[in-house]
Design an enzyme around this catalytic site. Structure first.
Site, PDB file in Angstrom:
ATOM      1  N   HIS A  41       0.586  -1.399   0.130  1.00 18.38           N
ATOM      2  CA  HIS A  41       0.300   0.240  -0.210  1.00 18.38           C
ATOM      3  C   HIS A  41       1.080   1.620   0.317  1.00 18.38           C
ATOM      4  O   HIS A  41       0.406   1.712  -0.085  1.00 18.38           O
ATOM      5  CB  HIS A  41      -0.647   0.065   1.182  1.00 18.38           C
ATOM      6  CG  HIS A  41      -0.628  -0.028   2.886  1.00 18.38           C
ATOM      7  ND1 HIS A  41      -0.417  -1.031   3.482  1.00 18.38           N
ATOM      8  CD2 HIS A  41       0.428   0.599   3.533  1.00 18.38           C
ATOM      9  CE1 HIS A  41       0.843  -0.813   4.476  1.00 18.38           C
ATOM     10  NE2 HIS A  41       0.298   0.282   4.583  1.00 18.38           N
ATOM     11  N   ASP A  69       0.626  -7.842   0.714  1.00 15.21           N
ATOM     12  CA  ASP A  69       0.722  -7.023   0.351  1.00 15.21           C
ATOM     13  C   ASP A  69       2.429  -6.353   0.438  1.00 15.21           C
ATOM     14  O   ASP A  69       2.985  -5.695   1.835  1.00 15.21           O
ATOM     15  CB  ASP A  69      -0.188  -5.784   2.125  1.00 15.21           C
ATOM     16  CG  ASP A  69       0.449  -4.116   2.321  1.00 15.21           C
ATOM     17  OD1 ASP A  69       1.042  -3.639   0.734  1.00 15.21           O
ATOM     18  OD2 ASP A  69      -0.094  -3.969   3.648  1.00 15.21           O
ATOM     19  N   GLY A 120       2.347   4.529  10.737  1.00 17.80           N
ATOM     20  CA  GLY A 120       3.664   5.046  10.452  1.00 17.80           C
ATOM     21  C   GLY A 120       5.198   4.068  10.528  1.00 17.80           C
ATOM     22  O   GLY A 120       5.946   3.860  10.268  1.00 17.80           O
ATOM     23  N   SER A 156       4.212   0.906   8.974  1.00 19.18           N
ATOM     24  CA  SER A 156       3.643  -0.057   7.345  1.00 19.18           C
ATOM     25  C   SER A 156       5.424   0.222   6.390  1.00 19.18           C
ATOM     26  O   SER A 156       5.819   0.882   6.544  1.00 19.18           O
ATOM     27  CB  SER A 156       2.903   1.231   6.699  1.00 19.18           C
ATOM     28  OG  SER A 156       1.290   0.170   6.967  1.00 19.18           O
ATOM     29  N   SER A 160       1.531  -4.622   7.596  1.00 20.14           N
ATOM     30  CA  SER A 160       0.607  -4.604   6.869  1.00 20.14           C
ATOM     31  C   SER A 160       0.042  -3.564   7.512  1.00 20.14           C
ATOM     32  O   SER A 160      -0.129  -1.965   7.077  1.00 20.14           O
ATOM     33  CB  SER A 160       0.266  -5.833   6.076  1.00 20.14           C
ATOM     34  OG  SER A 160      -0.891  -5.159   5.726  1.00 20.14           O
TER      35      SER A 160
END
Length: 479
Positions: free
Chosen positions: A213, A243, A322, A324, A340
């Protein structure tokens, strides 16, 4: 600044400080080592490290076939527990001889998978997630705070239709969302994310993995807010079957060491591996720093507002916007996942989901470091002692050949996965087989060498006034 405060699950570092990371937080006592001995003849469960348990579980899954109903790692006893359905005593004896503790259960893997398909077709609702819990031999369905009214009624009735012996439903605080940020922050298109692991792309150029993402949120990423780009997205998957994203460094001469910047300590990453339920893990993120917890589920499905993502690792490790893309790894340098998303925070706790590194590596055709383990990395390396990363690991599977003498090569095509690990450290003097590189406290690679290593990503986080925290309150969307 926000990433400097001590999160709830950072007690491992609170007493001794960051300098204690190598000795206290990441290196457990020698009791973690695999122990061989008379267990074979007595058919008693063997003491195993979590990574070795994962390898044994993979082999036993093939050996037991339809009788295999999942497995998990009992960290207190250092044992692999294997669920078995049916009354084939011969298979049970073989599993015990292989070193596993065997438990008879009611629900087969096929039945659990069928129940998951029912959930997918009838209850794919944003704010829900589900995964098989091998410890209860059930599917655990979780709903966040947004699932109310008619949506809750639909979910509840679907779970009830599966039967109380097949699935359970529980509520979670917070909201399931992709997190934004990670180890060392990276910035792109107004979003902040985290670099997960440095890798070598299929064409031999340096690159890194982060959350998908993040990869779909911006094409170019910098290691400083408002700075010049250092990497360009090559591939990204989100939502859908994962992801993850591969970002290639723009400068082919970039030094990209295979390590995690764990709050000033360079932790060498030796290879990729499969996660095991019950395994202790660590996560590094630019918002919350270092946190720890355990794996609670595999092959999890999460219904984010942006879409459904499958094949994730579920944990009780805390994370916040913050984080990810940040790295999930083990005490002995195994790369397991990329942050994720999830719900909750590092004050009240919650669920956090991770993209398996092995799946991401295989999908993008990359390897860890300079020729380290690719997507095949953790699956079979312990099976026949082929593992080349870390001298003590090479015997991980020794003595377990009783699992199935004809299958000791669980996947013969993978036996070289760990042997090429010599470049895993990419300049880290000790991160090669037989050396002391497994000790996170060594100066392997030193500080980040300008490569952005450990710079995690968290798409959707809007840069705020400070360079470290961005705007933590509004990081719910990756786009």
């Amino acid at each position: 600044m926000s990433h400097k405060r001590i999160p709830k699950r950072k007690a491992v570092l609170a007493a001794g400080g960051v300098a204690a990371l190598g000795a206290a937080a990441l290196l457990l006592p020698n009791a973690n080592a695999s122990q061989d001995g008379a267990a074979d003849t007595q058919a008693a469960p063997r003491a195993l490290k979590a990574a070795d348990a994962s390898d044994l579980a993979g082999r036993l899954a093939g050996l037991l076939g339809d009788a295999f109903a999942g497995s998990y790692y009992d960290a207190d006893r250092q044992q692999l527990v294997v669920n078995v359905v049916g009354d084939n005593n011969q298979l049970v004896v073989q599993a015990k001889k292989a070193g596993a503790a065997v438990r008879e259960v009611d629900n087969s893997t096929a039945e659990l998978k069928a129940a998951e398909r029912t959930l997918k077709s009838e209850a794919t609702i944003p704010g829900t997630a589900w995964a098989v819990d091998p410890r209860s031999n059930k599917i655990v369905v979780t709903a966040d705070s947004t699932v109310t009214g008619a949506k809750w009624d639909t979910l509840e009735s679907t779970v009830q239709s599966l039967g109380s012996d097949m699935a359970t439903l529980r509520k979670s605080t917070g909201t399931f969302k992709p997190f934004a940020s990670g180890g060392d922050a990276i910035f792109g298109g107004g979003a902040r994310c985290s670099l997960g692991f440095n890798v070598t792309a299929g064409d031999g150029t340096p690159a890194f993995l982060t959350a998908g993402h993040c990869g779909v949120a911006a094409e170019q990423w910098s290691d400083a807010q408002g700075g010049a780009p250092i990497g360009t997205v090559d591939q990204a998957v989100f939502p859908g079957e994962g992801d993850f994203a591969l970002v290639k460094y723009d400068d082919p001469a970039t030094e990209a060491p295979s390590e995690v910047n764990a709050e000033g300590q360079a932790v060498p990453i030796l290879q990729a591996a499969e996660a095991t339920v019950g395994q202790e893990v660590f996560r590094m993120g630019s918002t919350t720093g270092l946190a720890d917890g355990t794996v609670t589920g595999l092959d999890a499905t999460v219904n984010y507002p942006e879409g459904t993502v499958t094949g994730l690792i579920q944990t009780n490790v805390c994370a916040e916007p913050g984080d990810s893309g940040g790295s999930m790894f083990t005490q002995d340098g195994l790369a397991l996942g990329l942050t994720s998303g999830g719900s909750g925070d590092c004050t009240v706790g919650g669920e956090t989901f991770f993209q398996p590194v092995t799946t991401a590596l295989e999908a993008v055709g990359a390897t860890l470091g300079e020729g380290g383990a690719s997507g095949a990395g953790g699956a079979g390396e312990g099976a026949g002692g082929e593992q080349g990363a870390g001298g003590e690991e090479q015997g991980a599977g020794n003595g377990q050949e009783g699992a199935d003498p004809g299958q000791q090569g669980a996947d013969p095509g993978q036996q070289g996965a760990g042997n090429e690990q010599q470049g895993a450290g990419n300049g880290q003097e000790g991160a090669v087989p037989g050396q002391e590189g497994a000790d996170p406290g060594q100066q392997a690679g030193g500080e980040q060498q300008g490569s952005g290593d450990g710079q995690d990503a968290g798409a959707g986080e809007q840069p705020g006034g400070e360079d470290d925290g961005a705007d933590e309150s509004g990081l719910t969307q990756p786009h």
